[in-house]
Design a protein around this motif. Structure first.
Motif: not given
Length: 104
Positions: A46-74
């Protein structure tokens, strides 16, 4: 049906209703070694999915900080990986729960 089978099966099925809380309670409250082993395996799964969720949160934060006109790939990649991990974990828990219940 035996109590230990039901508790062990519920530990795996608790991914739908209680997350890792139910297996943790069973792990702490049960005196049966087999039930504790199943509770431990279920809690870890049950705790295994927490690991990729952490990376997902960091990717969302990274994409939000670096707002660009391209697709948010990460962000898209991390969401897809997280979804795949969740699906695999849910299917694995269903299979393990059924196996525990039908075991002799």
């Amino acid at each position: 049906m035996e109590t230990r089978k039901v508790l062990s099966g519920l530990c795996y099925f608790s991914i739908f209703f209680a997350g890792f809380i139910f297996p943790l309670i069973v792990l702490l409250a049960s005196s049966d070694i087999e039930t504790k082993q199943h509770a431990k395996k279920a809690m870890l799964s049950h705790l295994i999915p927490v690991i990729p969720m952490i990376f997902m949160v960091f990717a969302i934060i990274y994409e939000a900080i670096n707002i660009q006109a391209k697709l948010p790939v990460w962000t898209i990649i991390s969401i897809v990986i997280t979804a795949i991990v969740w699906i695999v974990v849910v299917i694995w828990n269903i299979i393990k729960g059924v196996k525990v219940l039908i075991a002799e």
